[in-house]
Design a protein around this motif. Structure first.
Motif, PDB file in Angstrom:
ATOM      1  N   UNK A  90       0.777  -1.229   0.000  1.00 29.93           N
ATOM      2  CA  UNK A  90       0.000   0.000   0.000  1.00 29.93           C
ATOM      3  C   UNK A  90       0.807   1.278   0.000  1.00 29.93           C
ATOM      4  N   UNK A  91       2.138   1.189  -0.116  1.00 24.88           N
ATOM      5  CA  UNK A  91       2.933   2.408  -0.243  1.00 24.88           C
ATOM      6  C   UNK A  91       2.429   3.228  -1.433  1.00 24.88           C
ATOM      7  N   UNK A  92       2.382   4.522  -1.275  1.00 25.19           N
ATOM      8  CA  UNK A  92       1.961   5.421  -2.347  1.00 25.19           C
ATOM      9  C   UNK A  92       3.178   6.193  -2.838  1.00 25.19           C
ATOM     10  N   UNK A  93       3.478   6.043  -4.123  1.00 21.84           N
ATOM     11  CA  UNK A  93       4.612   6.725  -4.738  1.00 21.84           C
ATOM     12  C   UNK A  93       4.070   7.911  -5.525  1.00 21.84           C
ATOM     13  N   UNK A  94       4.484   9.095  -5.159  1.00 27.08           N
ATOM     14  CA  UNK A  94       3.961  10.322  -5.749  1.00 27.08           C
ATOM     15  C   UNK A  94       5.083  11.058  -6.470  1.00 27.08           C
ATOM     16  N   UNK A  95       4.809  11.494  -7.682  1.00 29.13           N
ATOM     17  CA  UNK A  95       5.731  12.372  -8.398  1.00 29.13           C
ATOM     18  C   UNK A  95       5.181  13.785  -8.356  1.00 29.13           C
ATOM     19  N   UNK A  96       5.996  14.717  -7.887  1.00 27.58           N
ATOM     20  CA  UNK A  96       5.618  16.126  -7.818  1.00 27.58           C
ATOM     21  C   UNK A  96       6.797  16.940  -8.324  1.00 27.58           C
ATOM     22  N   UNK A  97       6.743  18.244  -8.173  1.00 23.81           N
ATOM     23  CA  UNK A  97       7.884  19.098  -8.521  1.00 23.81           C
ATOM     24  C   UNK A  97       8.218  19.967  -7.328  1.00 23.81           C
ATOM     25  N   UNK A  98       9.498  20.292  -7.199  1.00 24.53           N
ATOM     26  CA  UNK A  98       9.943  21.182  -6.129  1.00 24.53           C
ATOM     27  C   UNK A  98      10.724  22.323  -6.754  1.00 24.53           C
ATOM     28  N   UNK A  99      10.550  23.550  -6.258  1.00 22.97           N
ATOM     29  CA  UNK A  99      11.263  24.688  -6.836  1.00 22.97           C
ATOM     30  C   UNK A  99      12.776  24.562  -6.660  1.00 22.97           C
ATOM     31  N   UNK A 100      13.501  25.161  -7.572  1.00 20.00           N
ATOM     32  CA  UNK A 100      14.949  25.255  -7.451  1.00 20.00           C
ATOM     33  C   UNK A 100      15.320  26.721  -7.273  1.00 20.00           C
ATOM     34  N   UNK A 156      10.356  12.392  -6.624  1.00 17.53           N
ATOM     35  CA  UNK A 156       9.530  11.233  -6.294  1.00 17.53           C
ATOM     36  C   UNK A 156       9.555  11.028  -4.786  1.00 17.53           C
ATOM     37  N   UNK A 157       8.368  10.866  -4.204  1.00 18.58           N
ATOM     38  CA  UNK A 157       8.252  10.660  -2.768  1.00 18.58           C
ATOM     39  C   UNK A 157       7.484   9.367  -2.504  1.00 18.58           C
ATOM     40  N   UNK A 158       7.986   8.569  -1.579  1.00 18.80           N
ATOM     41  CA  UNK A 158       7.351   7.308  -1.209  1.00 18.80           C
ATOM     42  C   UNK A 158       6.740   7.455   0.181  1.00 18.80           C
ATOM     43  N   UNK A 159       5.424   7.285   0.270  1.00 18.39           N
ATOM     44  CA  UNK A 159       4.704   7.353   1.550  1.00 18.39           C
ATOM     45  C   UNK A 159       4.235   5.938   1.900  1.00 18.39           C
ATOM     46  N   UNK A 160       4.381   5.563   3.165  1.00 17.29           N
ATOM     47  CA  UNK A 160       4.103   4.166   3.496  1.00 17.29           C
ATOM     48  C   UNK A 160       2.704   3.895   4.028  1.00 17.29           C
ATOM     49  N   UNK A 171       8.823   8.210   3.415  1.00 14.30           N
ATOM     50  CA  UNK A 171       9.910   7.398   3.956  1.00 14.30           C
ATOM     51  C   UNK A 171      11.112   7.405   3.020  1.00 14.30           C
ATOM     52  N   UNK A 172      10.910   7.839   1.790  1.00 21.62           N
ATOM     53  CA  UNK A 172      12.010   7.950   0.828  1.00 21.62           C
ATOM     54  C   UNK A 172      11.709   9.080  -0.135  1.00 21.62           C
ATOM     55  N   UNK A 173      12.734   9.830  -0.511  1.00 19.03           N
ATOM     56  CA  UNK A 173      12.619  10.921  -1.471  1.00 19.03           C
ATOM     57  C   UNK A 173      13.694  10.717  -2.528  1.00 19.03           C
ATOM     58  N   UNK A 174      13.287  10.733  -3.797  1.00 16.85           N
ATOM     59  CA  UNK A 174      14.225  10.536  -4.898  1.00 16.85           C
ATOM     60  C   UNK A 174      14.388  11.849  -5.640  1.00 16.85           C
ATOM     61  N   UNK A 175      15.574  12.416  -5.542  1.00 14.50           N
ATOM     62  CA  UNK A 175      15.944  13.612  -6.277  1.00 14.50           C
ATOM     63  C   UNK A 175      17.053  13.238  -7.247  1.00 14.50           C
ATOM     64  N   UNK A 176      17.229  13.991  -8.338  1.00 15.30           N
ATOM     65  CA  UNK A 176      18.340  13.702  -9.241  1.00 15.30           C
ATOM     66  C   UNK A 176      19.676  13.758  -8.514  1.00 15.30           C
ATOM     67  N   UNK A 177      20.607  12.930  -8.977  1.00 17.78           N
ATOM     68  CA  UNK A 177      21.926  12.894  -8.347  1.00 17.78           C
ATOM     69  C   UNK A 177      22.733  14.147  -8.643  1.00 17.78           C
ATOM     70  N   UNK A 178      22.449  14.814  -9.739  1.00 11.94           N
ATOM     71  CA  UNK A 178      23.187  16.011 -10.109  1.00 11.94           C
ATOM     72  C   UNK A 178      22.270  17.038 -10.732  1.00 11.94           C
ATOM     73  N   UNK A 179      22.736  18.268 -10.905  1.00  8.67           N
ATOM     74  CA  UNK A 179      21.883  19.338 -11.413  1.00  8.67           C
ATOM     75  C   UNK A 179      21.436  19.128 -12.856  1.00  8.67           C
ATOM     76  N   UNK A 180      22.133  18.273 -13.611  1.00 11.76           N
ATOM     77  CA  UNK A 180      21.755  18.043 -15.002  1.00 11.76           C
ATOM     78  C   UNK A 180      20.993  16.742 -15.174  1.00 11.76           C
TER      79      UNK A 180
END
Length: 693
Positions: free
Chosen positions: A129-139, A195-199, A210-219
């Motif tokens: 039942x984890x919910x994986x959500x894709x959103x955007x965050x300002x830079x 990407x954010x994972x909610x449990x 419980x987990x947040x996926x951001x790009x590893x680098x600015x590009x």
């Protein structure tokens, strides 16, 4: 008057797409679009379809903002996204998409997550039942907190503060440090995907991620993801730089703007990220985890090059680790979707094939294939958990998408049609096929939509309609490009699959990649000639039209033959170099055409604008200003070149539309203008300017 004689009725017809199946297999939900009460825009809602096919579809949700993207939680609650305001808080002027839940036992839907920039997409782990959500965050740097702010609960969220500061200052500018800056019809930024994972749910809200996926680098930029059924691992596709992978790149630096897709596997509970697949010159995307949690599958696509089309293969590896295996070899299919099945080691694949898009049952273990469907084009495939049925949306060239039920084992079956929400009259004619042979011996085929009254004594005028893409096929219903509206006007519509079309193997796409003005053009003329051998078609009254790549071909046809009485070109490519340099994904086309400086001959040979002086056929040019795939400059340059060469022409311009024409009023005007233009030039009727333009 049928639906196809009345544009108001056609545009008002309910249209359904997408399927979600409950964990127990008892509930099937689809999204339905219909006109808002004022008739100016479509609004979506969720409807329930009876999996047995006995009960009629029933509406579940209703709001002015609409609902979409349905998915079930393991306990049977229905999740969806909507821009409707939360009734428990004061609404803003422009609500972003939030996540809502409709309880399985009934009651009001409630909002459970509302990130500041809204939700782009979401997925639910099948078992956990984890919910994986894709959103955007300002830079960018956040503004300083208000003076005197000390308590952390009092300090504003940095992202929210930056959004508020931009709004207060009236700033819409975006500062980019990587390509691209636009996609289809919208600007990218000022945020980046996250990407954010909610449990779990807590107090009617999703818990903190419980987990947040951001790009590893600015590009780098996250693209899409798939979560394991137990919620412990997340497969993520990430855009990364691919400077050496663009075949048209020159110099020591290659093409710094080029992108490839890397596939990663991340534990949601913390730990090391594993790179599953990453290589220059290929994308690894569309990850899928099978329902039993054993297999991770994805699409590997080789990048194109002059004379080599993009080629897809289906890859797999056990989620627990091990080597990668190729399940479907490169170039066999143009794969549209991959879905896990109830049976272990089995997946369901939809791919183009000879003017259809069947569902294939594929063994991950040995690669054996069973084609489950005999005809039609399928999408939104879902398998019942007990393995007794497969559900999908099925369309054909002469029928819109409807929900259907398939047996998961029977080959070449006709599906059981379920009772959906779309009600439409029968098409005003018949569908048949035209076959021909190209000069090099290659078999060619096309669909032909014939009006009911066509006969040797009363032959119908012919309208050649070229599909877009270019890597696609005429194999499914289109609400936006519906040939049956033209058939209702008395035209026979020819819908060919020339070279570059998918579903015919690599030998059909490779030779014309980076050479659009060659074999695709001669194939179109060959199929047209074959069609006009029919006594029920009138060779003295013909027209051609197309959009996107089809618009390119319409422009190319205009500069290379005067056999047609009129040509309609929509969202079309005119100046090949200009298009490649300004489209939203330039590097994709540089791979196919080469560097526009050093490979000048290829661009010059295949750019329609170089043949402007040869055009004598009347042309209707159509373009939307919000089209970032084929930017408006292409339409403006084409229109100017036609005018300065004295070609009888008109320009239908949509300031607020994109690559398509989506607003109901604009869509009706699009068809009415095309009707009037063809009636004048093909049927010899007096020109009548459509109302409102």
């Amino acid at each position: 008057m049928s639906t196809f004689d009345d544009l108001d009725a056609f545009v008002a017809t309910r249209r359904q797409a997408g399927l979600a199946l409950s964990p127990d297999g008892a509930r099937l939900v689809t999204t339905v679009a219909e006109l808002a009460p004022d008739g100016t825009k479509p609004v979506t809602s969720l409807w329930e379809v009876d999996p047995t096919g006995e009960a009629p579809a029933r509406r579940l949700t209703r709001s002015a903002a609409g609902e979409s993207a349905a998915a079930f939680a393991p306990d049977g609650d229905l999740l969806f996204t909507s821009r409707r305001p939360d009734p428990t808080v004061e609404a803003g002027d422009d609500e972003p998409a939030a996540l809502w839940v409709l309880p399985r036992h009934g009651g009001e839907a409630r909002q459970i997550l509302a990130p500041g920039d809204g939700i782009t997409s979401f997925e639910v782990a099948r078992d956990a039942g984890h919910v994986v959500v894709t959103t955007t965050v300002p830079v960018g740097p956040a503004p300083e907190p208000p003076e005197g702010t000390q308590d952390t609960d009092e300090a504003p969220d940095a992202a929210a503060a930056l959004r508020a500061a931009r709004k207060k200052a009236g700033v819409s500018a975006r500062l980019h440090d990587r390509f691209p800056v636009r996609f289809w019809d919208h600007d990218l930024g000022p945020g980046r995907p996250q990407i954010r994972v909610h449990d779990q749910l807590a107090a009617d809200r999703l818990t903190e991620p419980v987990a947040v996926v951001d790009p590893a680098g600015p590009t780098e930029r996250v693209r899409e993801s798939a979560i394991s059924p137990d919620g412990t691992r997340l497969a993520v596709a990430v855009d990364v730089r691919d400077p050496g992978g663009a075949s048209g790149a020159t110099g020591d630096r290659g093409d710094p703007a080029a992108v490839r897709v890397r596939l990663e596997l991340r534990p949601t509970g913390g730990g090391e990220t594993e790179v599953v697949a990453d290589e220059a010159g290929a994308d690894h995307e569309m990850p899928v985890v099978t329902p039993d949690g054993r297999w991770l599958l994805w699409i590997r696509e080789e990048h194109a090059a002059p004379g080599r089309a993009p080629a897809q293969s289906l890859q797999a590896r056990e989620l627990a680790g091990g080597g990668t295996r190729t399940v479907v070899e490169a170039g066999r299919w143009a794969i549209r979707s991959v879905t896990g099945a109830a049976d272990p080691d089995v997946v369901l694949v939809v791919a183009d094939e000879q003017g259809h898009a069947p569902v294939f049952r594929v063994s991950v273990a040995d690669g054996s294939v069973t084609r489950l469907t005999a005809s039609g084009a399928y999408g939104d495939v879902v398998a019942s958990p007990e393995g007794g049925a497969v559900y999908a949306m099925r369309a054909t060239m002469d029928a819109p998408p409807v929900p259907v039920r398939l047996d998961p084992h029977t080959a070449d079956q006709e599906p059981a049609v379920l009772r959906g929400a779309t009600e439409i009259d029968d098409v005003p004619g018949t569908l048949t096929e035209v076959h021909a042979t190209a000069e090099d011996g290659t078999p060619l085929r096309a669909w032909l939509a014939l009006p009911a009254g066509a006969s040797e004594r009363s032959p119908a005028p012919l309208l050649l309609w070229v599909h877009g893409g270019p890597y696609m096929s005429w194999n499914a219903w289109s609400w936006r490009w519906c040939p049956w509206l033209m058939v209702a006007q008395g035209y026979a519509v020819l819908l060919p699959d020339p070279r570059l079309s998918t579903g015919y193997g690599r030998g059909f796409t490779d030779p014309a990649t980076g050479a659009w003005g060659g074999l695709p053009y001669t194939d179109l003329m060959t199929v047209t000639d074959a069609a006009l051998e029919r006594p029920d078609l009138d060779a003295s009254r013909t027209a051609a039209m197309g959009g996107s790549f089809g618009g390119y071909m319409a422009n190319w046809i205009a500069g290379h033959t005067d056999r047609f009485d009129a040509i309609v070109t929509h969202a079309s490519i005119w100046h090949l170099d200009g298009f490649v340099g300004t489209t939203d994904g330039s590097y994709h086309w540089v791979r196919q055409w080469g560097d526009p400086i050093t490979d000048r001959d290829r661009y010059d040979e295949h750019s329609p604008h170089r043949f402007a002086a040869a055009i004598t056929t009347p042309m209707l040019v159509i373009h939307g200003d919000k089209d970032y795939r084929v930017p408006i400059g292409e339409g403006l340059r084409l229109w100017y070149d036609l005018q300065r060469h004295g070609v009888e022409s008109q320009f239908l311009y949509f300031p607020d539309e994109n690559h398509w024409v989506l607003k109901p009023g604009d869509a009706k005007l699009w068809y009415r203008t095309v009707f009037a233009f063809l009636a004048h030039h093909v049927l010899g009727e007096k020109w009548e300017r459509p109302a409102l333009v």
